[in-house]
Design an enzyme around this catalytic site. Sequence first.
Site, PDB file in Angstrom:
ATOM      1  N   ARG A   1       0.691  10.371   7.538  1.00  0.00           N
ATOM      2  CA  ARG A   1       0.556   9.344   6.495  1.00  0.00           C
ATOM      3  C   ARG A   1      -0.095  10.025   5.306  1.00  0.00           C
ATOM      4  NH1 ARG A   1      -1.490   3.170   6.805  1.00  0.00           N
ATOM      5  NH2 ARG A   1       0.634   3.061   7.576  1.00  0.00           N
TER       6      ARG A   1
ATOM      7  N   HIS B   1       8.315   3.900   4.011  1.00  0.00           N
ATOM      8  CA  HIS B   1       7.607   3.516   5.241  1.00  0.00           C
ATOM      9  C   HIS B   1       8.655   3.195   6.314  1.00  0.00           C
ATOM     10  CE1 HIS B   1       4.422   2.482   7.778  1.00  0.00           C
ATOM     11  NE2 HIS B   1       3.955   1.396   7.203  1.00  0.00           N
TER      12      HIS B   1
ATOM     13  N   GLN C   1       7.831   1.166   9.653  1.00  0.00           N
ATOM     14  CA  GLN C   1       7.647  -0.268   9.444  1.00  0.00           C
ATOM     15  C   GLN C   1       9.001  -0.965   9.347  1.00  0.00           C
ATOM     16  OE1 GLN C   1       4.576  -2.082   9.177  1.00  0.00           O
ATOM     17  NE2 GLN C   1       6.061  -3.724   9.482  1.00  0.00           N
TER      18      GLN C   1
ATOM     19  N   ASP D   1       4.730  -7.712   0.570  1.00  0.00           N
ATOM     20  CA  ASP D   1       3.760  -6.632   0.798  1.00  0.00           C
ATOM     21  C   ASP D   1       2.668  -6.831  -0.257  1.00  0.00           C
ATOM     22  OD1 ASP D   1       2.524  -4.245   1.532  1.00  0.00           O
ATOM     23  OD2 ASP D   1       3.980  -2.956   0.522  1.00  0.00           O
TER      24      ASP D   1
ATOM     25  N   CYS E   1       4.298  -6.671   6.348  1.00  0.00           N
ATOM     26  CA  CYS E   1       3.966  -5.438   7.085  1.00  0.00           C
ATOM     27  C   CYS E   1       2.494  -5.387   7.462  1.00  0.00           C
ATOM     28  CB  CYS E   1       4.361  -4.220   6.263  1.00  0.00           C
ATOM     29  SG  CYS E   1       3.497  -4.069   4.689  1.00  0.00           S
TER      30      CYS E   1
ATOM     31  N   ARG F   1       6.104  -2.629  15.978  1.00  0.00           N
ATOM     32  CA  ARG F   1       5.836  -1.246  15.540  1.00  0.00           C
ATOM     33  C   ARG F   1       5.794  -0.318  16.751  1.00  0.00           C
ATOM     34  NH1 ARG F   1       3.308  -0.102  10.659  1.00  0.00           N
ATOM     35  NH2 ARG F   1       3.630   2.039  11.355  1.00  0.00           N
TER      36      ARG F   1
END
Length: 304
Positions: free
Chosen positions: A102, A129, A132, A220, A260, A288
């Site tokens: 990340r 991402h 996700q 988001d 998310c 996830r």
Amino acid sequence: MKHLLKIADLSENEIIDILNLADQLKYEKKHGIPHQYLLGKTLGMIFQKASTRTRISFEVGMGELGGNAIVLSASDLQMGRGEPIKDTARVLSRYLDGIMIRTYAQKDLEDLVTYGSIPIINGLTDYAHPCQVLADLMTIREYKGSFKGLKVCFIGDGYNMANSLAYGCVKLGIKFVLAAPKQYQIKDDIVNELKSYGELFTMTEDVFAAAKNADVLITDVWASMGQEEESKNRRDIFKGYQINDDVLSVAKKDAIVQHCLPAHREEEITNKVFEEHADEIFDEAENRIHAQKAVLVKLLGKID
Ligand code: CP
Ligand code: NVA
């Protein structure tokens, strides 16, 4: 598939294969069927930004697959003191079976691929991402039964989540609409690629036009990690780009809501809508682990 850097790299079949394996792994977990496909394998996880879901779901997922995960905070590595990625990649490739990272720049992942010799997984960059989005698509299919004829409406920043979800949707034949303020829509180079999917991809500033008859409403945070300084400005600019009862009322009656997480209640989503759709949102968070286990098995277990 050797790495998971971005959804844009995957074909429709590769996405569906991952989702099918994720469903199988979820079934095996729920029914207590052992599935230690990665016995003896070790995943290194490098974090340059905070994480709850990504860190824990990867760590637990590796354990469930019979492997190990090591958390490597970038500030504890020599990388944090300037050791180049190209050297880190070559060293870690001698110890580990895969790296999940990340970070900020997508280029860091590309460098890990270039200089390392083990699978690299994107656990979020400023650009994408993918983990996700695989969980989102898995959840959407669980609730809707199939992807056929669906419309997904993303309300909010045209940033890492929106970019990745747009690719995921159009590759599966799902209509994707982004509602965002003009200056926060998806960047031109990405839009130019997405345009090749014709009418499946559109953007607008009009939240209600975007949400009309949507099967899925998704959002988001208005300010992502690394954008905290601008967050006050963004609160003014994004006002109205919110999933609330009014927006939900123009979507399909059985529309689901996804986020998310982490969520900023009363900014991108009202507390009321969040709590009324909490099952859908936390199923998405749970997925996830299943989606990432499928990615790990495909990449580290060499199962095609
Ligand atoms: N959605 C997500 O990636 O959550 P974390 O930042 O907690 O990992
Ligand atoms: N867009 C958000 C996603 C967090 C999971 C961020 O980058 O902070």
